[in-house]
Structures are given as C-alpha cells and as structure tokens.
Scaffold this motif. Structure first.
Motif, mmCIF file in Angstrom:
data_model
loop_
_atom_site.group_PDB
_atom_site.id
_atom_site.type_symbol
_atom_site.label_atom_id
_atom_site.label_comp_id
_atom_site.label_asym_id
_atom_site.label_seq_id
_atom_site.Cartn_x
_atom_site.Cartn_y
_atom_site.Cartn_z
ATOM 1 N N TYR A 82 6.214 -27.398 56.036
ATOM 2 C CA TYR A 82 7.173 -28.033 55.624
ATOM 3 C C TYR A 82 6.858 -29.447 55.080
ATOM 4 C CZ TYR A 82 10.573 -25.411 58.248
ATOM 5 O OH TYR A 82 11.430 -24.199 58.672
ATOM 6 N N THR B 1 8.104 -33.079 52.841
ATOM 7 C CA THR B 1 9.171 -34.067 52.776
ATOM 8 C C THR B 1 9.100 -35.062 51.508
ATOM 9 O OG1 THR B 1 10.574 -35.658 54.039
ATOM 10 C CG2 THR B 1 8.064 -35.747 54.264
ATOM 11 N N HIS C 15 11.260 -29.866 52.269
ATOM 12 C CA HIS C 15 11.225 -29.023 51.281
ATOM 13 C C HIS C 15 10.545 -27.767 51.831
ATOM 14 C CE1 HIS C 15 11.916 -32.120 48.426
ATOM 15 N NE2 HIS C 15 11.025 -32.899 48.824
ATOM 16 N N PRO D 38 14.972 -34.483 45.450
ATOM 17 C CA PRO D 38 14.944 -32.819 45.480
ATOM 18 C C PRO D 38 13.733 -32.436 44.734
ATOM 19 C CG PRO D 38 17.123 -33.547 45.096
ATOM 20 C CD PRO D 38 16.142 -34.659 45.030
ATOM 21 N N ALA D 39 13.209 -30.973 44.808
ATOM 22 C CA ALA D 39 12.018 -30.584 44.384
ATOM 23 C C ALA D 39 12.478 -29.635 43.218
ATOM 24 C CB ALA D 39 11.105 -29.770 45.159
ATOM 25 N N ALA E 219 5.605 -34.948 47.165
ATOM 26 C CA ALA E 219 5.858 -34.943 48.567
ATOM 27 C C ALA E 219 4.637 -35.115 49.493
ATOM 28 C CB ALA E 219 6.825 -33.583 48.892
ATOM 29 N N ALA F 34 9.349 -24.228 45.903
ATOM 30 C CA ALA F 34 10.109 -24.681 47.001
ATOM 31 C C ALA F 34 11.580 -24.596 47.131
ATOM 32 C CB ALA F 34 9.429 -26.213 47.228
ATOM 33 N N THR F 35 12.284 -24.657 48.297
ATOM 34 C CA THR F 35 13.510 -24.920 48.328
ATOM 35 C C THR F 35 13.840 -25.976 49.260
ATOM 36 O OG1 THR F 35 13.954 -22.521 48.657
ATOM 37 C CG2 THR F 35 15.578 -23.769 49.443
ATOM 38 N N SER F 36 14.760 -26.842 48.542
ATOM 39 C CA SER F 36 14.897 -28.206 48.891
ATOM 40 C C SER F 36 16.422 -28.493 49.841
ATOM 41 C CB SER F 36 14.781 -29.429 47.948
ATOM 42 O OG SER F 36 13.790 -29.243 47.313
ATOM 43 N N TYR F 37 16.194 -29.080 50.753
ATOM 44 C CA TYR F 37 17.392 -29.513 51.708
ATOM 45 C C TYR F 37 17.434 -30.911 51.760
ATOM 46 C CZ TYR F 37 16.716 -24.501 53.238
ATOM 47 O OH TYR F 37 16.422 -23.336 53.019
ATOM 48 N N ARG F 38 18.777 -31.468 51.858
ATOM 49 C CA ARG F 38 19.076 -32.791 52.083
ATOM 50 C C ARG F 38 18.927 -33.119 53.769
ATOM 51 N NH1 ARG F 38 22.806 -33.211 49.200
ATOM 52 N NH2 ARG F 38 22.130 -34.174 47.438
ATOM 53 N N PHE G 177 14.577 -35.580 52.098
ATOM 54 C CA PHE G 177 14.625 -34.350 51.531
ATOM 55 C C PHE G 177 13.436 -33.559 52.279
ATOM 56 C CE2 PHE G 177 16.906 -36.360 48.323
ATOM 57 C CZ PHE G 177 18.220 -35.592 47.866
#
Length: 398
Positions: A313, A315, A283, A319-320, A304, A325-329, A281
């Motif tokens: 950024y 990682t 973040h 997910p956070a 992270a 924070a906004t999390s992305y896979r 992920f």
C-alpha cells in the motif's frame, strides 16, 4: 473432452444442431435437451451441443463475439489467453518479423488466431487429440495455420522463426500447478528451445517466483480490468525492451506499461521503497505492479511512499493520476479491535462494508459475520500494519 463427444460435435449433424440452438439459458437447458431427444436426436450429440452452448456463453468474457462459433473444452477455456492479451502477444511476433511461429501447446487455438490475424503463419501443436481436433475446427478459416496433434517438444522447428508456448498448469484433477518444473511440458525443457530458436515466448503462471526467472528474460505480468491474468517470458527479438520485469495493465483507461527505467536481470531482487507516515490518500497498486516487484517504482512515479516496508500500500498527499493504482481518501485511522470497529461502524449506520487487507491474518468474510452489521450506509475499511501495529484505515474511493 471424450473423443467420442468431439466426434459427435464435429459431425455434420452435431454442427447443424449446435448452430441452430437458441442463446444458452441454464433454466431452459433441461427442457430443451429433453425435447431434442424426444425428437429422435442422438443423445450424445444433444449433450455435446448443449455443453458447447454453455461454454460459448462463458467464453464471451475471453473471446468476445468470436466465442459464438468456437469449439471449446472446460480445461481449454480455463487456460486460454484472453483475446486482448493474445493480440499483444501477436504484436510482439509481428514486430520481431516472425514469418512462421510454432505455437506449442496451442490448446483451443486462441493465440494462434491472434497471430493469424496479425499476418503471421502458425504451426500449432497440441498433445491432446480431442483438443487438437477442436483447435483445427477453430482455426480452419485461417489458411496460414497448420494444426498438428503431437508432442510439443518433438516437433521439428525447421523453418520456424519464433516459438510461443503455453504449458499446461493444471493436474488431471484440475488442481493448479505452481512448480514450474511440474508444468507440462516443464519450464526448463521449454527454455532449452532457445538454443534452437532464440525468439521464444512463454506464458507462465502469475505466481512464478522471481528467483525462477532466467536473467535474460523480459518477464511481463498482465492485468485486465484489475485482475492479474498471466505472466509472459520473452527472449531475444521478442523482448526489444531488454531483460527485466514489467507490468502491462489493460482496462477502461487503455493500455499502459510500467517498468524500471533501465534494464535489469529478470531475477534481480525487488527494489525497496521509502516508508512514509500515513498521509491524506492511500493508493492500492494494480496486482500486476505488485507481482512484477515494481511498487517502489510506482511510488516514485506518483510521489508516494510505502505505508510499511513489506506491504504493497502506498500513501501520499494527493490522488494518483495513474492507471497503475487506485486511490482512496483517508477518513479515519485507529488500532484494530473487533469491539471498537463494530461500535465505529454501528454509530455510522453502516450495513454494507468493503474490507481490504494486506499484512494481516484477518479473514474478511469471517470478520463481516462477527461484526453483524445491519445499517443503511456503506463504508470501506483497509486492514493493515503501520509501524508494527494492526490498524483500521477508513477510506473512500476517489
């Protein structure tokens, strides 16, 4: 705003016309103005009223329903504090026990309104005569507020318990001012007010460098729905959390504050974080967290690491669960190259591309044009650096 336009607007005829206008619509403004002038209405009053109607529509984003009855200027609206942020300011003063607050450089009166709503009396001072007249109209319904036209630094502070100041940060031509010494009044002159009234609060530009912060300040960066809107400097009784830096995040998930676990000088160096290899992920910290220099603090909170020592950024393996924070896979990773990226996206029929970037000189809009995508699918890519390499990280929001 021209004083004659203000006088026309605040005249009985101007007020009546403004309150009788329908909701503002750009496509109808010309026709409506022509009809009003044909009816014999003073053209100056028509112009002032239609301008106000347009500004009130824009102001709803900052003031909510209160915008429907406010008097505004374009510059004043640009600098005005959002209603929810002003409410946070006011709670600081109420909690400090301030009975009378001097609002120096009150603009259109947004912060003074919030203070009055919190039960605090206000002396509101504005150097621009036209803006002061509009502020007086906006604040007329609050018996505990006095508006004065005058020099913010020359006003008597006898009997004042605390000060709030929002110095102008634009030139006469509308350009932003980044040097705190070029604020109006200058930041240094406002900081000197602490010798007269220790409980001082200042609104400053979010880009203020940490080195320019007084060590004894509590500096707080504020974001609303993901946009960093201001930084505030708080002193003495207005800063019960002590000196340091924090991030205040206001959004759909409510209100949250992130700070270092113990007070530090506001001008302390940003703490370095641990760098980790890219994990499952990615973040993206909130902008207020980045501005406050709290990325390493956030990394510790969410388990992270940084993807690069100087890039904001993070990682991690999960997910956070954090408002900061906004999390992305992470779906894919490869070295950046126009040809390779174009082929990758076309193979997947991508036409709508979201491009995020940090640590790279690539311009997203220019890149999007050069890619020439025309597919039906959508994708998100992050352009950044890993271990000295320019890379593309393909992600999807969690």
């Amino acid at each position: 705003m021209d004083p004659s336009a203000v006088a026309a607007l605040l005249s009985p005829e101007g007020r009546a016309l403004l309150e009788g206008l329908p909701p503002y619509a750009e496509v109808d403004a010309l026709r409506l103005g022509t009809a009003l002038r044909a009816r014999g209405t003073d053209p100056a009053i028509v112009a002032a009223a239609l301008t106000q109607a347009r500004l009130r529509q824009r102001a709803r984003a900052k003031f909510g329903d209160a915008a429907a009855t406010m008097y505004l200027t374009p510059a004043g609206l640009e600098q005005a504090t959002r209603r929810e942020v002003a409410a946070h300011h006011a709670r600081r003063y109420a909690a400090a026990g301030a009975g009378l607050v001097a609002d120096l450089g009150c603009g259109l009166g947004g912060d003074a309104m919030a203070l009055a709503n919190a039960g605090v009396r206000v002396l509101a001072v504005e150097a621009d005569a036209a803006t002061a007249a509009l502020a007086a109209a906006n604040l007329a319904r609050f018996p505990g507020v006095e508006v004065r036209h005058g020099d913010a630094l020359a006003v008597s502070l006898d009997g004042v318990d605390a000060v709030f100041a929002d110095p102008a940060r634009r030139t006469g031509g509308g350009r932003r001012v980044f040097d705190p010494a070029a604020y109006s009044p200058p930041l240094g002159a406002l900081l000197d007010l602490r010798t007269r009234v220790p409980d001082l609060g200042l609104k400053v530009a979010p880009g203020i460098p940490h080195a320019a912060l007084p060590a004894d300040a509590h500096a707080q960066w504020v974001s609303v729905d993901g946009d960093v809107v201001e930084a505030g400097l708080w002193f003495a009784g207005l800063a019960p959390e002590g000196p340091g830096r924090s991030a205040l995040v206001l959004g759909p998930r409510g209100t949250a504050v992130l700070a270092e676990p113990a007070p530090v000088p506001a001008d302390a160096p940003v703490r370095a974080g641990q760098v980790r290899p890219l994990a499952a992920f990615l973040h993206e910290p909130d902008g207020a967290v980045i501005r406050a220099g709290l990325v390493a603090r956030l990394a510790e909170d969410i388990g992270a690491g940084l993807v690069n020592e100087d890039i904001a950024y993070l990682t991690g393996d999960a997910p956070a669960a954090s408002p900061f924070a906004t999390s992305y896979r992470v779906l894919d990773l490869f070295d950046f190259g126009l040809k390779r990226l174009r082929e990758y996206l076309r193979t997947r029929d991508v036409g709508a591309l979201t491009i995020k970037k940090r640590g790279t000189a690539v311009e997203p809009e220019q890149l999007r044009r050069r890619l020439g995508l025309a597919g039906r699918a959508s994708a998100t890519v992050v352009l950044t650096r890993l271990a000295g390499r320019q890379v593309v990280i393909v992600v999807e929001p969690v």
